[in-house]
Scaffold this motif. Structure first.
Motif, PDB file in Angstrom:
ATOM      1  N   LEU A  44       0.868  -1.185   0.000  1.00 57.21           N
ATOM      2  CA  LEU A  44       0.000   0.000   0.000  1.00 57.21           C
ATOM      3  C   LEU A  44       0.903   1.232   0.000  1.00 57.21           C
ATOM      4  CD1 LEU A  44      -2.535  -1.332   2.642  1.00 57.21           C
ATOM      5  CD2 LEU A  44      -2.877  -1.202   0.166  1.00 57.21           C
ATOM      6  N   THR A  45       1.544   1.457  -1.127  1.00 58.07           N
ATOM      7  CA  THR A  45       2.553   2.502  -1.275  1.00 58.07           C
ATOM      8  C   THR A  45       1.924   3.854  -1.596  1.00 58.07           C
ATOM      9  OG1 THR A  45       2.761   2.100  -3.632  1.00 58.07           O
ATOM     10  CG2 THR A  45       4.194   0.790  -2.174  1.00 58.07           C
ATOM     11  N   TYR A  48       0.561   3.672  -5.028  1.00 59.47           N
ATOM     12  CA  TYR A  48      -0.733   2.974  -5.076  1.00 59.47           C
ATOM     13  C   TYR A  48      -1.864   3.922  -4.698  1.00 59.47           C
ATOM     14  CZ  TYR A  48      -4.733   0.423  -3.321  1.00 59.47           C
ATOM     15  OH  TYR A  48      -6.019   0.020  -3.075  1.00 59.47           O
ATOM     16  N   GLN A  51      -2.327   6.639  -7.550  1.00 59.63           N
ATOM     17  CA  GLN A  51      -2.819   6.126  -8.834  1.00 59.63           C
ATOM     18  C   GLN A  51      -4.214   5.519  -8.747  1.00 59.63           C
ATOM     19  OE1 GLN A  51       0.389   3.521  -9.933  1.00 59.63           O
ATOM     20  NE2 GLN A  51       1.815   5.223 -10.215  1.00 59.63           N
ATOM     21  N   SER A  52      -4.568   4.970  -7.602  1.00 58.24           N
ATOM     22  CA  SER A  52      -5.860   4.276  -7.465  1.00 58.24           C
ATOM     23  C   SER A  52      -6.982   5.178  -6.982  1.00 58.24           C
ATOM     24  CB  SER A  52      -5.716   3.097  -6.498  1.00 58.24           C
ATOM     25  OG  SER A  52      -5.464   3.583  -5.179  1.00 58.24           O
ATOM     26  N   ILE A 128      -4.541  -6.733  -3.869  1.00 55.73           N
ATOM     27  CA  ILE A 128      -4.013  -6.078  -2.659  1.00 55.73           C
ATOM     28  C   ILE A 128      -4.295  -6.949  -1.440  1.00 55.73           C
ATOM     29  CG2 ILE A 128      -4.351  -4.128  -1.078  1.00 55.73           C
ATOM     30  CD1 ILE A 128      -2.602  -3.376  -3.410  1.00 55.73           C
TER      31      ILE A 128
END
Length: 144
Positions: A44-45, A48, A51-52, A128
């Motif tokens: 869970l960077t 991430y 972008q999500s 994920i």
């Protein structure tokens, strides 16, 4: 996941209160930094989240204070995953005085995965969830 180092830092004099030990607001801040490092380790960077269109929000946090930390002390936080739900994740952080090894505080935190546009909790995607759950399986195997 086994407890991994997710934060290292120093207690600065301006982080101390009138009693001479690190003020509670700085414990929260250091645990928050550990959260971000722990989440990144789980996939869970920041990329991430950007972008999500997803994010995380803390919904419950419980801190237990065990020992004082003083100006100049080196602090280390180790974190581990306790639980992954459909929309939530629960972590345990342990803050130690890196020199003495004594536990200064622990923090259990529950965070929800959210849709930043809708401002509502949302389920983790299967990939994920699988990545995060694999870290939980490592922890459970180590305990067994």
């Amino acid at each position: 996941m086994a407890a991994e180092v997710t934060y290292r830092g120093t207690v600065y004099p301006w982080q101390c209160d009138h009693v001479g030990h690190m003020n509670v607001m700085w414990y929260v801040g250091k645990f928050d930094e550990a959260n971000w490092n722990c989440f990144a380790h789980l996939g869970l960077t920041p990329a991430y989240f950007r972008q999500s269109g997803r994010g995380k929000a803390a919904v419950q946090q419980s801190i237990s204070y065990k020992r004082e930390l003083l100006a100049g002390d080196i602090v280390e936080v180790r974190s581990r995953l306790l639980e992954i739900g459909t929309k939530s994740i629960r972590l345990l952080h342990e803050m130690r005085n890196a020199e003495t090894g004594e536990t200064a505080a622990t923090c259990e935190i529950t965070a929800v995965h959210l849709d930043r546009a809708l401002r509502k909790s949302t389920a983790f995607t299967a990939d994920i969830r699988e990545t995060v759950a694999s870290h939980l399986a490592v922890t459970e195997a180590a305990i067994a």
